[in-house]
Design a protein around this motif. Structure first.
Motif, PDB file in Angstrom:
ATOM      1  N   TYR A   1       9.502 -15.823   3.240  1.00 10.94           N
ATOM      2  CA  TYR A   1       8.672 -14.824   3.930  1.00 10.94           C
ATOM      3  C   TYR A   1       8.845 -13.446   3.293  1.00 10.94           C
ATOM      4  O   TYR A   1       9.071 -12.446   3.978  1.00 10.94           O
ATOM      5  N   ASP A   2       8.697 -13.413   1.968  1.00  8.29           N
ATOM      6  CA  ASP A   2       8.818 -12.150   1.235  1.00  8.29           C
ATOM      7  C   ASP A   2       7.464 -11.553   0.892  1.00  8.29           C
ATOM      8  O   ASP A   2       7.358 -10.671   0.039  1.00  8.29           O
ATOM      9  N   PHE A   3       6.406 -12.035   1.555  1.00  5.20           N
ATOM     10  CA  PHE A   3       5.044 -11.590   1.230  1.00  5.20           C
ATOM     11  C   PHE A   3       4.558 -10.480   2.158  1.00  5.20           C
ATOM     12  O   PHE A   3       3.387 -10.104   2.099  1.00  5.20           O
ATOM     13  N   TYR A   4       5.438  -9.966   3.006  1.00  5.97           N
ATOM     14  CA  TYR A   4       5.057  -8.913   3.950  1.00  5.97           C
ATOM     15  C   TYR A   4       5.950  -7.709   3.688  1.00  5.97           C
ATOM     16  O   TYR A   4       7.179  -7.853   3.597  1.00  5.97           O
TER      17      TYR A   4
ATOM     18  N   THR B   1      -1.966 -17.762  -8.136  1.00  5.84           N
ATOM     19  CA  THR B   1      -2.142 -16.730  -7.114  1.00  5.84           C
ATOM     20  C   THR B   1      -2.892 -17.287  -5.908  1.00  5.84           C
ATOM     21  O   THR B   1      -2.526 -17.011  -4.759  1.00  5.84           O
ATOM     22  N   LYS B   2      -3.923 -18.086  -6.153  1.00  7.12           N
ATOM     23  CA  LYS B   2      -4.655 -18.696  -5.046  1.00  7.12           C
ATOM     24  C   LYS B   2      -3.743 -19.608  -4.231  1.00  7.12           C
ATOM     25  O   LYS B   2      -3.815 -19.638  -2.993  1.00  7.12           O
TER      26      LYS B   2
ATOM     27  N   LEU C   1      -0.046  -9.807  -9.885  1.00  7.88           N
ATOM     28  CA  LEU C   1      -0.821 -10.869  -9.230  1.00  7.88           C
ATOM     29  C   LEU C   1      -0.082 -11.504  -8.059  1.00  7.88           C
ATOM     30  O   LEU C   1      -0.413 -12.616  -7.662  1.00  7.88           O
ATOM     31  N   LYS C   2       0.876 -10.809  -7.486  1.00 10.34           N
ATOM     32  CA  LYS C   2       1.554 -11.336  -6.306  1.00 10.34           C
ATOM     33  C   LYS C   2       0.798 -10.888  -5.056  1.00 10.34           C
ATOM     34  O   LYS C   2       0.578  -9.689  -4.856  1.00 10.34           O
ATOM     35  N   PRO C   3       0.378 -11.821  -4.189  1.00  3.42           N
ATOM     36  CA  PRO C   3      -0.324 -11.417  -2.964  1.00  3.42           C
ATOM     37  C   PRO C   3       0.647 -10.886  -1.919  1.00  3.42           C
ATOM     38  O   PRO C   3       1.725 -11.444  -1.707  1.00  3.42           O
TER      39      PRO C   3
END
Length: 410
Positions: free
Chosen positions: A25-28, A201-202, A251-253
């Motif tokens: 959960y490092d995308f926030y 990325t997708k 390109l990291k979301p």
């Protein structure tokens, strides 16, 4: 759904999962709650800026958002943490993504539509088209000179449509409009990155969406069963939600927010040559949103005869059920007494009541219960090494005691 998706509640759900699964959960962006964590934020900001200075890099910028805000209202950027000492409403404050991916020098975000078709069993569908919303002033790294430039740093359509540089799309294939089809943007990015990088990325975006839905799923199910009595057909509800995502220059979301009620409007207003506000159809919105709604309704109708759910739920847990939970699940022992459980309940309830945008009517909501569960686990197993280990151990212990109660009742 709207309460669960509001910025503060969504953040609490994601933070709980990040404490258990930090790498997943490092995308926030790192987030603080104001005024609840004002002092902690200021201390953390000073520490972050000291690291910036020691590494000779620009000071980290923070973005401040009203917890109950929408359409970009009330959002601003800061570098001086002391500016957040006085607030008259709940806010969240996050580390600002200061190295976003740019197209023709402009910052943009992605609105991705997700359909939650069923909760039990969970069925989530990702729409294969979406929107990209662009800022209207060429991006520069944040500095004291440009922190106020909303048209540079914010991508919200509701803000940028007021910019003199805003370009309305004349058709859905336009590549320089301020609002574009997502697949048009993927094609543009395909000229800058390899197909494998785009595909990765997708996949990361899909993974992010799945993990975010899983983080909010327990509370969604609780609210769902609360709102639908057993006398009515269940499993007939659905919801289209909008994920707002930004890409870094690598390109990291990164997840910006989740909108429980994304706009499905297909028109726009503007000032014509006579100086009057007029409404016109937006070709790009019509191209994306009409099929979105049509395909959603087709799926819903196809599943209208699904069986009823037998679950029951409660929106909040009052003190007595919390005591019953502690007793039945074998939590009470020499180290954790019932008076200490009562005290813990009061502390969490008061904290939730003080800082929640909507005070709990009868007790702990799900995110508050999770916080209490984590604290109970830490007290019961103080020598364990990680939060995930002790939470897992407490869950297994609760299941064991519940099985014993069920066996005794048979």
């Amino acid at each position: 759904m709207r309460d669960i998706m509001c910025k503060s509640n969504l953040t609490r759900s994601l933070n709980a999962m990040r404490r258990l699964f930090p790498d997943e959960y490092d995308f926030y962006p790192k987030t603080w709650f104001l005024p609840e964590q004002t002092e902690q934020f200021q201390n953390d900001a000073r520490s972050i800026h000291k690291k910036d200075q020691s590494r000779r890099r620009p000071l980290t910028t923070f973005i401040v958002k009203p917890s109950d805000g929408s359409e970009g209202e009330g959002i601003f950027l800061i570098q001086d943490s002391t500016r957040c000492t006085m607030v008259n409403r709940p806010y969240i404050i996050q580390e600002y993504v200061d190295r976003p991916l740019l197209i023709n020098g402009l910052k943009f975000d992605m609105r991705i539509y997700v359909l939650i078709l069923k909760l039990d069993p969970l069925e989530v569908l990702l729409y294969d088209e979406g929107l990209a919303r662009f800022a209207t002033v060429e991006y520069q790294a944040p500095s004291k000179k440009n922190l106020h430039e909303s048209f540079m740093h914010l991508t919200n359509y509701s803000l940028n449509k007021r910019s003199a540089n805003y370009k309305h799309a004349s058709d859905e294939k336009q590549t320089d409009a301020s609002k574009r089809k997502l697949n048009v943007v993927w094609s543009q990015l395909g000229q800058l990155f390899s197909p494998s990088e785009i595909e990765q990325t997708k996949e990361m975006i899909e993974d992010m969406i799945n993990k975010t839905v899983l983080a909010i799923l327990p509370e969604l199910r609780i609210q769902y069963t609360l709102e639908l009595p057993m006398t009515r057909k269940q499993n007939q509800c659905f919801q289209i939600i909008g994920f707002d995502i930004i890409l870094t220059d690598q390109l990291k979301p990164m997840l910006l927010e989740v909108n429980a009620n994304p706009s499905l409007c297909i028109d726009f207003d503007h000032v014509n040559e006579a100086g009057k506000y007029v409404h016109e159809l937006s070709p790009i919105d019509e191209e994306i949103k009409k099929p979105l709604v049509l395909e959603t309704l087709k799926l819903v109708i196809r599943r209208r005869n699904q069986s009823r759910s037998n679950a029951r739920g409660y929106k909040a847990m009052s003190n007595r059920p919390f005591r019953n939970f502690a007793s039945i699940c074998g939590i009470i022992d020499e180290s954790i007494t019932m008076p200490s459980i009562d005290l813990l309940y009061i502390q969490i309830f008061n904290k939730c009541k003080e800082y929640a945008s909507q005070s709990p009517a009868t007790g702990l909501n799900f995110s508050a219960f999770v916080e209490a569960f984590f604290l109970v686990a830490q007290r019961k197993y103080p020598t364990s090494s990680s939060l995930l280990e002790i939470v897992t151990e407490l869950v297994e212990s609760c299941i064991h005691h519940l099985d014993l109660v069920v066996d005794e009742s048979l």
